[in-house]
Design a protein around this motif. Structure first.
Motif, PDB file in Angstrom:
ATOM      1  N   THR A 117       0.838  -1.202   0.000  1.00 17.56           N
ATOM      2  CA  THR A 117       0.000   0.000   0.000  1.00 17.56           C
ATOM      3  C   THR A 117       0.873   1.253   0.000  1.00 17.56           C
ATOM      4  O   THR A 117       0.633   2.198  -0.765  1.00 17.56           O
ATOM      5  CB  THR A 117      -0.945  -0.011   1.221  1.00 17.56           C
ATOM      6  N   ALA A 118       1.928   1.258   0.823  1.00 22.76           N
ATOM      7  CA  ALA A 118       2.843   2.408   0.865  1.00 22.76           C
ATOM      8  C   ALA A 118       3.569   2.573  -0.472  1.00 22.76           C
ATOM      9  O   ALA A 118       3.722   3.691  -0.970  1.00 22.76           O
ATOM     10  CB  ALA A 118       3.839   2.248   2.014  1.00 22.76           C
ATOM     11  N   ALA A 119       4.002   1.454  -1.051  1.00 20.53           N
ATOM     12  CA  ALA A 119       4.693   1.509  -2.342  1.00 20.53           C
ATOM     13  C   ALA A 119       3.763   2.017  -3.439  1.00 20.53           C
ATOM     14  O   ALA A 119       4.186   2.766  -4.332  1.00 20.53           O
ATOM     15  CB  ALA A 119       5.242   0.125  -2.695  1.00 20.53           C
ATOM     16  N   THR A 120       2.496   1.643  -3.381  1.00 24.79           N
ATOM     17  CA  THR A 120       1.509   2.120  -4.352  1.00 24.79           C
ATOM     18  C   THR A 120       1.327   3.625  -4.227  1.00 24.79           C
ATOM     19  O   THR A 120       1.246   4.344  -5.236  1.00 24.79           O
ATOM     20  CB  THR A 120       0.163   1.389  -4.157  1.00 24.79           C
ATOM     21  N   THR A 125       2.543   9.108  -6.473  1.00 21.91           N
ATOM     22  CA  THR A 125       3.131  10.453  -6.400  1.00 21.91           C
ATOM     23  C   THR A 125       4.047  10.747  -7.581  1.00 21.91           C
ATOM     24  O   THR A 125       4.302  11.910  -7.885  1.00 21.91           O
ATOM     25  CB  THR A 125       3.918  10.669  -5.095  1.00 21.91           C
ATOM     26  N   GLU A 126       4.529   9.710  -8.267  1.00 24.20           N
ATOM     27  CA  GLU A 126       5.407   9.904  -9.418  1.00 24.20           C
ATOM     28  C   GLU A 126       4.647  10.069 -10.725  1.00 24.20           C
ATOM     29  O   GLU A 126       5.241  10.381 -11.751  1.00 24.20           O
ATOM     30  CB  GLU A 126       6.365   8.716  -9.550  1.00 24.20           C
ATOM     31  N   LEU A 127       3.352   9.840 -10.696  1.00 19.67           N
ATOM     32  CA  LEU A 127       2.553   9.881 -11.913  1.00 19.67           C
ATOM     33  C   LEU A 127       1.809  11.206 -12.040  1.00 19.67           C
ATOM     34  O   LEU A 127       1.490  11.834 -11.034  1.00 19.67           O
ATOM     35  CB  LEU A 127       1.540   8.723 -11.888  1.00 19.67           C
ATOM     36  N   PRO A 128       1.515  11.624 -13.269  1.00 19.72           N
ATOM     37  CA  PRO A 128       0.769  12.874 -13.449  1.00 19.72           C
ATOM     38  C   PRO A 128      -0.627  12.809 -12.823  1.00 19.72           C
ATOM     39  O   PRO A 128      -1.169  13.829 -12.413  1.00 19.72           O
ATOM     40  CB  PRO A 128       0.693  13.065 -14.962  1.00 19.72           C
ATOM     41  N   HIS A 129      -1.212  11.606 -12.783  1.00 19.85           N
ATOM     42  CA  HIS A 129      -2.506  11.369 -12.145  1.00 19.85           C
ATOM     43  C   HIS A 129      -2.374  10.052 -11.391  1.00 19.85           C
ATOM     44  O   HIS A 129      -1.884   9.071 -11.954  1.00 19.85           O
ATOM     45  CB  HIS A 129      -3.638  11.266 -13.170  1.00 19.85           C
TER      46      HIS A 129
END
Length: 155
Positions: A117-120, A125-129
């Motif tokens: 869940t934390a990794a997701t 946060t690295e994606l535009p959406h």
């Protein structure tokens, strides 16, 4: 990877994305001493653990997958010694119970669940959406109007 025009090879790219995500989670299970454990087992185990024995229908409804998909998963889990099936009030109903083996690995699954869940969230946060938001929105939109209907609108 070359950028594809919007919509081209969407299914293929989504399957590739899912393969990458599931493959990495599967390797984490192996790293944690659970080789062969399938990522789709964890929601079932967590739900039965927290909410008690569940019917196949209730599991499908809560997890958000088809009855057929959860039935196949539960049958594989039974073969892998993770769940037992008992008859329900209705003779057609099967109730899923955890085995001692499943209860034994719960702490490992819980740690993996929280880390995943934390990794997701990190990935989002690295994606535009956020991917999680887009997937939920796509599922809602397709529930409202299936892709088949959308395709026929353009034929």
């Amino acid at each position: 990877m070359d950028h594809q025009p919007a919509g081209e090879y969407l299914g293929t790219r989504l399957r590739h994305l899912l393969d990458l995500l599931e493959g990495d989670v599967s390797r984490v299970y192996t790293d944690l001493g659970l080789p062969g454990f399938r990522p789709r087992y964890t929601p079932v185990i967590r739900l039965v653990h927290t909410a008690g024995p569940q019917s196949i229908r209730d599991l499908a409804d809560t997890i958000g997958v088809t009855h057929s998909a959860i039935s196949q998963t539960v049958n594989q889990m039974r073969r892998d010694g993770l769940v037992d099936l008992h008859p329900g009030h209705d003779a057609r109903q099967r109730i899923v119970h955890l085995t001692d083996h499943a209860r034994t690995i719960l702490p490992t699954l819980d740690a993996e669940w929280h880390a995943t869940t934390a990794a997701t969230h990190d990935l989002d946060t690295e994606l535009p959406h956020p991917l999680t938001t887009l997937v939920d929105a796509a599922l809602r939109a397709l529930h409202h109007k299936p892709l088949r209907d959308r395709i026929h609108d353009h034929l």
